[in-house]
Design a protein around this motif. Structure first.
Motif, PDB file in Angstrom:
ATOM      1  N   UNK A   1      -1.924  -3.121   9.558  1.00  0.00           N
ATOM      2  CA  UNK A   1      -1.283  -3.228  10.873  1.00  0.00           C
ATOM      3  C   UNK A   1       0.178  -3.623  10.725  1.00  0.00           C
ATOM      4  N   UNK A   2       0.442  -4.619   9.886  1.00  0.00           N
ATOM      5  CA  UNK A   2       1.819  -5.073   9.684  1.00  0.00           C
ATOM      6  C   UNK A   2       2.697  -3.995   9.074  1.00  0.00           C
ATOM      7  N   UNK A   3       2.169  -3.262   8.085  1.00  0.00           N
ATOM      8  CA  UNK A   3       2.948  -2.186   7.465  1.00  0.00           C
ATOM      9  C   UNK A   3       3.248  -1.067   8.431  1.00  0.00           C
ATOM     10  N   UNK A   4       2.279  -0.745   9.277  1.00  0.00           N
ATOM     11  CA  UNK A   4       2.481   0.320  10.249  1.00  0.00           C
ATOM     12  C   UNK A   4       3.487  -0.079  11.317  1.00  0.00           C
ATOM     13  N   UNK A   5       3.412  -1.321  11.764  1.00  0.00           N
ATOM     14  CA  UNK A   5       4.336  -1.786  12.805  1.00  0.00           C
ATOM     15  C   UNK A   5       5.764  -1.838  12.284  1.00  0.00           C
ATOM     16  N   UNK A   6       5.937  -2.333  11.060  1.00  0.00           N
ATOM     17  CA  UNK A   6       7.297  -2.514  10.555  1.00  0.00           C
ATOM     18  C   UNK A   6       7.935  -1.243  10.015  1.00  0.00           C
ATOM     19  N   UNK A   7       7.143  -0.323   9.435  1.00  0.00           N
ATOM     20  CA  UNK A   7       7.763   0.838   8.790  1.00  0.00           C
ATOM     21  C   UNK A   7       7.116   2.168   9.175  1.00  0.00           C
ATOM     22  N   UNK A   8       6.319   2.194  10.199  1.00  0.00           N
ATOM     23  CA  UNK A   8       5.746   3.448  10.674  1.00  0.00           C
ATOM     24  C   UNK A   8       4.779   4.082   9.687  1.00  0.00           C
ATOM     25  N   UNK A   9       4.822   5.408   9.574  1.00  0.00           N
ATOM     26  CA  UNK A   9       3.888   6.142   8.730  1.00  0.00           C
ATOM     27  C   UNK A   9       4.078   5.820   7.248  1.00  0.00           C
ATOM     28  N   UNK A  10       5.318   5.640   6.822  1.00  0.00           N
ATOM     29  CA  UNK A  10       5.575   5.275   5.429  1.00  0.00           C
ATOM     30  C   UNK A  10       4.982   3.893   5.143  1.00  0.00           C
ATOM     31  N   UNK A  11       5.165   2.980   6.065  1.00  0.00           N
ATOM     32  CA  UNK A  11       4.597   1.637   5.913  1.00  0.00           C
ATOM     33  C   UNK A  11       3.086   1.660   5.865  1.00  0.00           C
ATOM     34  N   UNK A  12       2.499   2.537   6.658  1.00  0.00           N
ATOM     35  CA  UNK A  12       1.044   2.681   6.623  1.00  0.00           C
ATOM     36  C   UNK A  12       0.580   3.167   5.256  1.00  0.00           C
ATOM     37  N   UNK A  13       1.282   4.145   4.695  1.00  0.00           N
ATOM     38  CA  UNK A  13       0.912   4.676   3.378  1.00  0.00           C
ATOM     39  C   UNK A  13       1.026   3.629   2.286  1.00  0.00           C
ATOM     40  N   UNK A  14       2.114   2.896   2.294  1.00  0.00           N
ATOM     41  CA  UNK A  14       2.307   1.842   1.295  1.00  0.00           C
ATOM     42  C   UNK A  14       1.268   0.744   1.485  1.00  0.00           C
ATOM     43  N   UNK A  15       1.024   0.352   2.733  1.00  0.00           N
ATOM     44  CA  UNK A  15       0.038  -0.696   3.004  1.00  0.00           C
ATOM     45  C   UNK A  15      -1.370  -0.239   2.646  1.00  0.00           C
ATOM     46  N   UNK A  16      -1.674   1.035   2.840  1.00  0.00           N
ATOM     47  CA  UNK A  16      -3.002   1.546   2.473  1.00  0.00           C
ATOM     48  C   UNK A  16      -3.204   1.474   0.969  1.00  0.00           C
ATOM     49  N   UNK A  17      -2.187   1.858   0.207  1.00  0.00           N
ATOM     50  CA  UNK A  17      -2.288   1.770  -1.253  1.00  0.00           C
ATOM     51  C   UNK A  17      -2.415   0.319  -1.699  1.00  0.00           C
ATOM     52  N   UNK A  18      -1.623  -0.553  -1.109  1.00  0.00           N
ATOM     53  CA  UNK A  18      -1.691  -1.972  -1.456  1.00  0.00           C
ATOM     54  C   UNK A  18      -3.029  -2.567  -1.046  1.00  0.00           C
ATOM     55  N   UNK A  19      -3.576  -2.113   0.068  1.00  0.00           N
ATOM     56  CA  UNK A  19      -4.858  -2.628   0.540  1.00  0.00           C
ATOM     57  C   UNK A  19      -5.990  -2.318  -0.430  1.00  0.00           C
ATOM     58  N   UNK A  20      -5.965  -1.138  -1.014  1.00  0.00           N
ATOM     59  CA  UNK A  20      -7.008  -0.775  -1.978  1.00  0.00           C
ATOM     60  C   UNK A  20      -6.963  -1.716  -3.173  1.00  0.00           C
ATOM     61  N   UNK A  21      -5.766  -1.946  -3.691  1.00  0.00           N
ATOM     62  CA  UNK A  21      -5.614  -2.867  -4.823  1.00  0.00           C
ATOM     63  C   UNK A  21      -6.006  -4.282  -4.410  1.00  0.00           C
ATOM     64  N   UNK A  22      -5.578  -4.680  -3.218  1.00  0.00           N
ATOM     65  CA  UNK A  22      -5.854  -6.019  -2.714  1.00  0.00           C
ATOM     66  C   UNK A  22      -7.353  -6.245  -2.549  1.00  0.00           C
ATOM     67  N   UNK A  23      -8.050  -5.292  -1.963  1.00  0.00           N
ATOM     68  CA  UNK A  23      -9.497  -5.425  -1.757  1.00  0.00           C
ATOM     69  C   UNK A  23     -10.212  -5.562  -3.097  1.00  0.00           C
ATOM     70  N   UNK A  24      -9.866  -4.732  -4.046  1.00  0.00           N
ATOM     71  CA  UNK A  24     -10.518  -4.808  -5.349  1.00  0.00           C
ATOM     72  C   UNK A  24     -10.239  -6.141  -6.039  1.00  0.00           C
ATOM     73  N   UNK A  25      -9.006  -6.611  -5.975  1.00  0.00           N
ATOM     74  CA  UNK A  25      -8.649  -7.872  -6.616  1.00  0.00           C
ATOM     75  C   UNK A  25      -9.367  -9.042  -5.967  1.00  0.00           C
ATOM     76  N   UNK A  26      -9.344  -9.120  -4.663  1.00  0.00           N
ATOM     77  CA  UNK A  26      -9.993 -10.234  -3.973  1.00  0.00           C
ATOM     78  C   UNK A  26     -11.504 -10.159  -4.135  1.00  0.00           C
ATOM     79  N   UNK A  27     -12.053  -8.959  -4.073  1.00  0.00           N
ATOM     80  CA  UNK A  27     -13.498  -8.813  -4.216  1.00  0.00           C
ATOM     81  C   UNK A  27     -13.960  -9.310  -5.576  1.00  0.00           C
TER      82      UNK A  27
END
Length: 123
Positions: free
Chosen positions: A76-102
């Motif tokens: 949500x934060x990536x999409x709000x601050x940087x639009x579609x590019x922010x969503x793409x970057x946040x989606x990639x970071x989210x995958x890494x983040x989920x795996x690391x935290x899990x």
């Protein structure tokens, strides 16, 4: 019974993990965060009982909630601050983040859940 998740215990564990890891983390740094997660896992295990695998599984689910919530906030934060590019970057970071935290936090809460379910003695 193995394989069933007690969603109430998992949600309570998630809330406790957030609160306790922040409180202990404030005073003791990374070690405090791990202690808070471990204590939350023990509470989950005490709530569900049943055995080591049941406690571990429910604790793991409680720990995974954190990864999911953080990734949603990141998207949500990536999409709000940087639009579609922010969503793409946040989606990639989210995958890494989920795996690391899990793997890290989920495992600590899961071990706490296994110990808590052994302590409870409920079958």
């Amino acid at each position: 019974m193995i394989g069933l998740v007690n969603w109430t215990a998992a949600f309570v564990g998630f809330i406790l993990a957030v609160i306790l890891s922040n409180v202990f983390g404030y005073f003791m740094g990374f070690v405090g965060i791990s202690i808070g997660l471990f204590i939350a896992g023990i509470v989950v295990g005490l709530m569900v009982g049943g055995g080591v695998l049941t406690g571990f599984g429910n604790g793991l689910v409680a720990g995974a909630f954190g990864a999911i919530v953080i990734s949603i906030i990141l998207l949500i934060g990536g999409t709000i601050t940087a639009g579609l590019v922010g969503f793409g970057v946040a989606a990639a970071a989210s995958i890494v983040w989920i795996l690391t935290i899990f793997v890290t936090s989920g495992f600590v809460v899961g071990v706490g859940g296994a110990i808590g379910s052994l302590i409870s003695g409920k079958n």
